[in-house]
Design an enzyme around this catalytic site. Structure first.
Site, PDB file in Angstrom:
ATOM      1  N   ALA A  72       3.388  -2.561   1.558  1.00 33.65           N
ATOM      2  CA  ALA A  72       2.149  -3.199   1.810  1.00 33.65           C
ATOM      3  C   ALA A  72       1.901  -3.904   0.588  1.00 33.65           C
ATOM      4  CB  ALA A  72       0.820  -2.548   2.107  1.00 33.65           C
ATOM      5  N   GLY A 115       4.441   0.673   3.366  1.00 30.54           N
ATOM      6  CA  GLY A 115       4.021   0.045   4.742  1.00 30.54           C
ATOM      7  C   GLY A 115       5.371  -0.545   5.442  1.00 30.54           C
ATOM      8  N   GLU A 118       6.858   1.922   7.545  1.00 25.96           N
ATOM      9  CA  GLU A 118       5.707   1.968   8.715  1.00 25.96           C
ATOM     10  C   GLU A 118       5.822   0.922   9.513  1.00 25.96           C
ATOM     11  OE1 GLU A 118       2.441   2.401   5.903  1.00 25.96           O
ATOM     12  OE2 GLU A 118       1.994   4.475   6.917  1.00 25.96           O
ATOM     13  N   GLU A 138       4.117   5.645  -2.068  1.00 24.97           N
ATOM     14  CA  GLU A 138       2.423   5.476  -2.252  1.00 24.97           C
ATOM     15  C   GLU A 138       2.000   6.429  -2.990  1.00 24.97           C
ATOM     16  OE1 GLU A 138       4.011   5.413   0.770  1.00 24.97           O
ATOM     17  OE2 GLU A 138       3.011   3.814   2.208  1.00 24.97           O
TER      18      GLU A 138
END
Ligand code: CO8
Length: 264
Positions: A72, A115, A118, A138
């Site tokens: 992300a 992300g 993911e 993360e």
């Protein structure tokens, strides 16, 4: 519908169509395709448009540049607070991805982190270049996965291996990811997109409604008990007998010829 999406001016992705395959390419190469809120909104918009078009049999997801996606967008969230996350409700867009019925094949390379991993894990098949680095870094930023990482990894690997991936934040090789059952296929780097297209084309020739209902049953099986999952499986099995493709597939077998599936 997918005609409109092909004409849409997206900022963070490229959208294209090759025969029966809808193609979405992450396109922020200078940021290693870091997934901003705008990008996930664009991805799901394109996916839904393809999903509504019966002539699109498979969605292929890939990334431009050095990475599939390095997570992300850290710059976007670095100064945000919990209230921002609550109010912006960005996970709603991630959840919409899970409602897409068309089979999704991802071609990944370079970095597939946080992300980005993911996002890849929302695909139904992941074809990976052999030098790909996978991980959930993360924890090194003082946070944790937020778009399904802890849940998917734990269900797929069990707790012990999940902690190794999630607590260390280490990167793992494509070979390790394949051994752990997180990805489908590992191929030489230069072949990854070609191989993903080979899979997509092969699947695009299959019975579309059967593929969709198999996807639904497999995904249900991840969360349900065996008995509940088999209930879902049998409903879908019976439903396929309402399709012309079932008649065509079985007739073709009896007539000793290849079936011509119409997705009806
Ligand atoms: N976000 C924003 N920008 C990024 C990101 C990222 N995740 N990753 C890389 N970039 C940018 C860099 O800032 C850099 O930009 P600039 O040139 O303007 O400084 C450019 O991409 C190239 O990156 P590097 O110079 O760092 O390239 P290197 O080859 O040296 O390193 C790495 C590559 C190792 C991949 C490194 O970039 C890195 O560690 N990136 C961050 C990886 C990471 O921590 N990912 C997890 C992010 S958090 C997350 O994903 C939480 C998900 C939660 C759910 C989603 C809803 C929000």
């Amino acid at each position: 519908m997918s005609k409109d999406v092909l004409e849409t001016a997206f900022k963070t992705i490229e959208v294209a169509r090759e025969d029966r395959i809808g193609i979405v390419t992450l396109n922020r190469p200078n940021q290693l395709n870091a997934i901003s809120r705008g990008m996930i909104r664009e991805i799901v918009t394109a996916f839904e448009a393809f999903d509504e078009d019966p002539s699109v049999r498979i969605i292929l997801l890939k990334g431009n540049g050095r990475a599939f996606a390095a997570g992300a967008d850290i710059h976007e969230m670095a100064n945000e607070g919990a209230v921002d996350f609550e109010l912006k409700n960005q996970f709603a867009d991630w959840d919409r991805l899970l409602a897409v019925k068309t089979p999704v094949v991802a071609a990944v390379h370079g970095f597939v982190l946080g992300g980005g991993f993911e996002l890849a894990l929302t695909a139904d098949m992941i074809v990976a270049a052999e030098s790909t680095q996978f991980g959930f870094p993360e924890v090194k930023l003082g946070v944790m996965p937020g778009a399904g990482g802890t849940q998917r990894i734990t269900k797929q690997l069990g707790r012990s291996k999940a902690f190794r991936w999630l607590w260390t934040g280490d990167s793992f090789s494509a070979t390790q990811a394949e051994r752990d059952g997180l990805i489908s296929v590992v191929v030489p780097d230069e072949l990854v997109v070609e191989e993903a297209f080979t899979w997509a084309n092969r699947l695009a020739g299959g019975a579309p409604i059967a593929l969709r209902l198999i996807k639904e049953a497999v995904n249900a099986g991840v969360d349900l008990s065996i008995a509940e999952g088999m209930f879902a499986e049998r409903k879908n099995f019976s439903l396929l007998f309402a399709t012309e493709d079932q008649k065509e597939g079985m007739r073709a077998f009896q007539e000793k010829r290849s079936p011509r599936f119409q997705g009806r």
